[in-house]
Enzyme design. Structure first.
Site, PDB file in Angstrom:
ATOM      1  N   LYS A   1       0.835  -1.195   0.000  1.00  0.00           N
ATOM      2  CA  LYS A   1       0.000   0.000   0.000  1.00  0.00           C
ATOM      3  C   LYS A   1       0.876   1.253   0.000  1.00  0.00           C
ATOM      4  O   LYS A   1       0.692   2.164  -0.787  1.00  0.00           O
ATOM      5  CB  LYS A   1      -0.920  -0.026   1.225  1.00  0.00           C
ATOM      6  CG  LYS A   1      -1.784   1.197   1.363  1.00  0.00           C
ATOM      7  CD  LYS A   1      -2.739   1.059   2.532  1.00  0.00           C
ATOM      8  CE  LYS A   1      -3.471   2.384   2.743  1.00  0.00           C
ATOM      9  NZ  LYS A   1      -4.458   2.311   3.809  1.00  0.00           N
TER      10      LYS A   1
ATOM     11  N   GLU B   1      10.890  -4.195   4.442  1.00  0.00           N
ATOM     12  CA  GLU B   1      11.072  -5.591   4.031  1.00  0.00           C
ATOM     13  C   GLU B   1      10.714  -5.771   2.553  1.00  0.00           C
ATOM     14  O   GLU B   1      11.434  -6.429   1.789  1.00  0.00           O
ATOM     15  CB  GLU B   1      10.181  -6.517   4.870  1.00  0.00           C
ATOM     16  CG  GLU B   1      10.517  -6.572   6.348  1.00  0.00           C
ATOM     17  CD  GLU B   1       9.709  -5.566   7.162  1.00  0.00           C
ATOM     18  OE1 GLU B   1       9.449  -4.445   6.648  1.00  0.00           O
ATOM     19  OE2 GLU B   1       9.345  -5.890   8.306  1.00  0.00           O
TER      20      GLU B   1
ATOM     21  N   GLY C   1      -4.527  -1.984   5.007  1.00  0.00           N
ATOM     22  CA  GLY C   1      -3.665  -3.090   4.571  1.00  0.00           C
ATOM     23  C   GLY C   1      -4.280  -4.454   4.863  1.00  0.00           C
ATOM     24  O   GLY C   1      -4.328  -5.337   3.999  1.00  0.00           O
ATOM     25  N   ARG C   2      -4.801  -4.633   6.082  1.00  0.00           N
ATOM     26  CA  ARG C   2      -5.335  -5.960   6.456  1.00  0.00           C
ATOM     27  C   ARG C   2      -6.715  -6.209   5.862  1.00  0.00           C
ATOM     28  O   ARG C   2      -7.298  -7.269   6.080  1.00  0.00           O
ATOM     29  CB  ARG C   2      -5.332  -6.114   7.969  1.00  0.00           C
ATOM     30  CG  ARG C   2      -6.048  -5.008   8.736  1.00  0.00           C
ATOM     31  CD  ARG C   2      -5.684  -5.057  10.219  1.00  0.00           C
ATOM     32  NE  ARG C   2      -6.203  -3.917  10.960  1.00  0.00           N
ATOM     33  CZ  ARG C   2      -5.608  -2.739  11.083  1.00  0.00           C
ATOM     34  NH1 ARG C   2      -4.450  -2.520  10.478  1.00  0.00           N
ATOM     35  NH2 ARG C   2      -6.138  -1.770  11.806  1.00  0.00           N
TER      36      ARG C   2
ATOM     37  N   GLU D   1      -4.177  -6.488  15.029  1.00  0.00           N
ATOM     38  CA  GLU D   1      -3.757  -5.152  14.586  1.00  0.00           C
ATOM     39  C   GLU D   1      -4.946  -4.190  14.693  1.00  0.00           C
ATOM     40  O   GLU D   1      -4.777  -2.996  14.868  1.00  0.00           O
ATOM     41  CB  GLU D   1      -3.211  -5.198  13.148  1.00  0.00           C
ATOM     42  CG  GLU D   1      -2.168  -4.126  12.884  1.00  0.00           C
ATOM     43  CD  GLU D   1      -1.509  -4.219  11.519  1.00  0.00           C
ATOM     44  OE1 GLU D   1      -2.209  -4.308  10.506  1.00  0.00           O
ATOM     45  OE2 GLU D   1      -0.256  -4.182  11.465  1.00  0.00           O
TER      46      GLU D   1
ATOM     47  N   HIS E   1      -2.367 -33.067  18.618  1.00  0.00           N
ATOM     48  CA  HIS E   1      -1.167 -33.788  19.042  1.00  0.00           C
ATOM     49  C   HIS E   1      -0.110 -32.821  19.532  1.00  0.00           C
ATOM     50  O   HIS E   1       1.067 -33.157  19.616  1.00  0.00           O
ATOM     51  CB  HIS E   1      -0.648 -34.638  17.883  1.00  0.00           C
ATOM     52  CG  HIS E   1      -1.683 -35.593  17.372  1.00  0.00           C
ATOM     53  ND1 HIS E   1      -1.897 -36.833  17.929  1.00  0.00           N
ATOM     54  CD2 HIS E   1      -2.623 -35.460  16.397  1.00  0.00           C
ATOM     55  CE1 HIS E   1      -2.894 -37.439  17.304  1.00  0.00           C
ATOM     56  NE2 HIS E   1      -3.361 -36.615  16.361  1.00  0.00           N
TER      57      HIS E   1
ATOM     58  N   LYS F   1       9.725   0.451  13.824  1.00  0.00           N
ATOM     59  CA  LYS F   1      10.285   0.800  12.505  1.00  0.00           C
ATOM     60  C   LYS F   1      11.287   1.942  12.647  1.00  0.00           C
ATOM     61  O   LYS F   1      12.368   1.938  12.040  1.00  0.00           O
ATOM     62  CB  LYS F   1       9.168   1.227  11.541  1.00  0.00           C
ATOM     63  CG  LYS F   1       8.173   0.139  11.202  1.00  0.00           C
ATOM     64  CD  LYS F   1       7.093   0.671  10.242  1.00  0.00           C
ATOM     65  CE  LYS F   1       5.978  -0.331  10.053  1.00  0.00           C
ATOM     66  NZ  LYS F   1       4.870   0.161   9.243  1.00  0.00           N
TER      67      LYS F   1
HETATM   68  O1  F6P Z   1       3.525  -2.297   9.655  1.00  0.00           O
HETATM   69  C1  F6P Z   1       2.192  -2.678   9.592  1.00  0.00           C
HETATM   70  C2  F6P Z   1       1.653  -2.528   8.224  1.00  0.00           C
HETATM   71  O2  F6P Z   1       1.456  -1.191   7.931  1.00  0.00           O
HETATM   72  C3  F6P Z   1       0.376  -3.315   8.032  1.00  0.00           C
HETATM   73  O3  F6P Z   1      -0.745  -2.663   8.512  1.00  0.00           O
HETATM   74  C4  F6P Z   1       0.387  -3.547   6.559  1.00  0.00           C
HETATM   75  O4  F6P Z   1      -0.498  -4.551   6.166  1.00  0.00           O
HETATM   76  C5  F6P Z   1       1.841  -3.907   6.355  1.00  0.00           C
HETATM   77  O5  F6P Z   1       2.536  -3.065   7.238  1.00  0.00           O
HETATM   78  C6  F6P Z   1       2.363  -3.750   4.963  1.00  0.00           C
HETATM   79  O6  F6P Z   1       2.248  -2.432   4.535  1.00  0.00           O
HETATM   80  P1  F6P Z   1       2.374  -2.039   3.010  1.00  0.00           P
HETATM   81  O7  F6P Z   1       1.282  -2.715   2.277  1.00  0.00           O
HETATM   82  O8  F6P Z   1       2.270  -0.549   2.976  1.00  0.00           O
HETATM   83  O9  F6P Z   1       3.718  -2.506   2.520  1.00  0.00           O
END
Ligand code: F6P
Length: 517
Positions: free
Chosen positions: A194, A200, A254-255, A340, A371, A487
């Protein structure tokens, strides 16, 4: 604050025997059983009766729920701290925004992603001169968990198309495994982000690009990338062809984004019709959420039950156990969606919340977890409500393994409920250790079958459930400020800004050779 009426019901029912509740009111089970969109919700093993359910519904109504739901579905600013609506339902035409800019934007992007997916699947998009045989989604959080879950859950429904892989971790082996055995010329990377600024994802995107450049050459590498993002300019600056950048607006959290262009890898790998059926299932749940009476409304009742367990009876966690290998990733997906969204203790007005916020969610797929940690559920000193997720067709399947799977799920719910008291006999110590207390509550979400539509409905049910809980807890479910500090500190550590850190942290960095102290 909990209204006194709920506290009184909680005191009355907190220690109640479940069998006694069932015997006391033959109509109770029916009031705790309901179905919609191929999903049955059975809460009859919860420590609730009809009077407490009525009180919970009245409490929700008293919080102005009808107006809050209307605001959500009609594009009101329900995410106050970021000044945004939360209109992910528009992607399944489940919001009340007909004829709006939001709907026009959704229609436009859906036409674009469908056309792109069809081109890839038909072999017309050939970044390396060959049809794409593998799509690798690079993303994290909501840009990974939703697509990854749906790809795994609907793998048996894929209508041909390229293979799907996912990369989220910064551990280089994640990317390495995703590209292993692939023909570099037949690869498509989808960067889902987003913000297009998640560390990452950007590092993995860069690493993928370098890996590809090593195989197909620097000039060609960029052609193998598409993106789903709310930050088009950043995706283009990364070197992705603007024609292959698919937008979604900042009012999709995002979620909650799997329905949007973030589903591009799914649309490509599973097929646009499968993806459309997934969204249609969600829309059916949207309609039900918007119109069904509260006491028969699946997301509402599920939220009330989970709130009851958490805020009234004081159980801090909930275990989710899908009895389907294809739903093994569901607990991880729900962890982000619920934790979240509801892992907060301050109201939108900045006051400390008077209630605890959403429960810890954890779990794993049955019967494997029987198990492993089910010992703790049956005999541990903490009581954790369990959600069993089952598939109705398994009960009458011709395949004995599916019937055994279904029987195990039912048996676990009954064992948690009744437990067993073994007679002391010759060895009272052993009998005590083998006895199980019982009285442990559970719910069942039974899908008629695992299909694109029922999966969509299941995820939408949980999204709406989270919204209802947010009203009950008095918190904003659509922001996530708690993830930001880590972060910032990571950046500081990488930049060598170590002053101000505690002695333990500095010692760790020095001991590991990250910095010389
Ligand atoms: O750090 C949390 C977050 O902002 C989530 O809410 C989101 O789904 C994820 O990082 C990834 O964010 P992006 O889609 O902006 O890379």
């Amino acid at each position: 604050m909990l209204p006194p009426e709920l506290t009184t019901h909680g005191a009355r029912l907190g220690e109640a025997r479940l069998r006694a509740l069932m015997a006391a009111d033959p109509g109770r089970a029916a009031s705790l059983l309901m179905a919609h969109a191929g999903i049955e919700l059975d809460c009859s093993k919860q420590r609730l009766d009809r009077a407490s359910l009525v009180a919970l519904v009245a409490h929700l109504e008293g919080l102005g729920f009808a107006a809050r739901r209307d605001a959500l579905l009609s594009g009101g600013i329900v995410n106050a701290s970021e000044g945004r609506p939360a209109l992910h339902m528009a992607y399944r035409h489940g919001a009340r925004v007909e004829g709006s800019d939001a709907e026009r934007l959704v229609d436009q992007t859906q036409a674009q992603t469908r056309a792109f997916a069809e081109r890839v699947r038909a072999g017309g998009f050939r970044p390396g001169g060959k049809p794409v045989s593998r799509v690798i989604n690079i993303g994290i959080g909501g840009s990974d968990l939703g697509p990854r879950l749906v790809a795994d859950a609907l793998a048996d429904h894929a209508e041909g198309g390229p293979e799907l892989r996912f990369v989220a971790s910064l551990d280089p082996s994640d990317l390495q495994h995703a590209v292993a055995g692939a023909d570099p010329a037949a690869l498509l990377f989808v960067i889902a982000s987003k913000s297009f600024s998640t560390q990452e994802t950007l590092m993995n995107g860069q690493a993928a690009r370098e890996w590809l450049a090593g195989h197909v050459g620097e000039a060609q590498a960029g052609r193998h990338f598409a993106a789903a993002s709310a930050a088009r300019d950043k995706a283009v600056a990364f070197g992705i062809d603007p024609a292959n950048v698919f937008d979604f607006p900042d009012w999709v959290g995002g979620r909650y984004s799997v329905w949007s262009a973030v589903g591009l890898s799914l649309e490509t790998g599973l097929g646009p019709d499968v993806f459309a059926a997934f969204r249609d299932g969600a829309r059916s749940m949207d309609e039900h959420f918007a119109t069904a009476p509260l006491e028969r409304n699946l997301p509402v009742v599920k939220a009330l039950v989970d709130f009851w367990n958490r805020a009234v009876l004081g159980h801090p966690a909930r275990c989710v156990a899908p009895y389907s290998a294809r739903l093994a990733l569901l607990p991880g997906y729900l962890q982000q969606l619920e934790m979240e969204s509801l892992g907060k203790s301050v109201t939108p007005g900045g006051e400390p919340a008077s209630l605890p916020g959403g429960a810890l969610v954890w779990g794993g797929s049955g019967t494997e977890v029987q198990h492993s940690f089910f010992q703790w559920l049956h005999q541990g000193s903490d009581v954790t409500p369990v959600d069993f997720i089952g598939i109705a067709r398994h009960f009458t399947s011709d395949d004995p393994r599916e019937r055994v799977l279904a029987a195990n799920m039912v048996a676990q719910g009954a064992a948690l409920l009744d437990g067993v008291q073994l007679p002391a006999g010759d060895d009272p110590a052993l009998a005590a250790q083998r006895s199980m207390p019982g009285g442990r509550v559970s719910s069942v979400l039974l899908l008629e079958a695992l299909t694109p539509a029922t999966l969509g409905a299941l995820l939408a049910l949980h999204e709406h459930k989270v919204f209802v809980e947010s009203v009950l807890y008095g918190i904003n479910p659509f922001d996530q400020w708690g993830v930001e500090l880590g972060k910032v500190l990571t950046k500081g550590i990488l930049d060598g800004e170590l002053s101000g850190y505690d002695a333990s942290t500095r010692a760790m960095l020095a001991r590991t050779g990250f910095v010389s102290d």
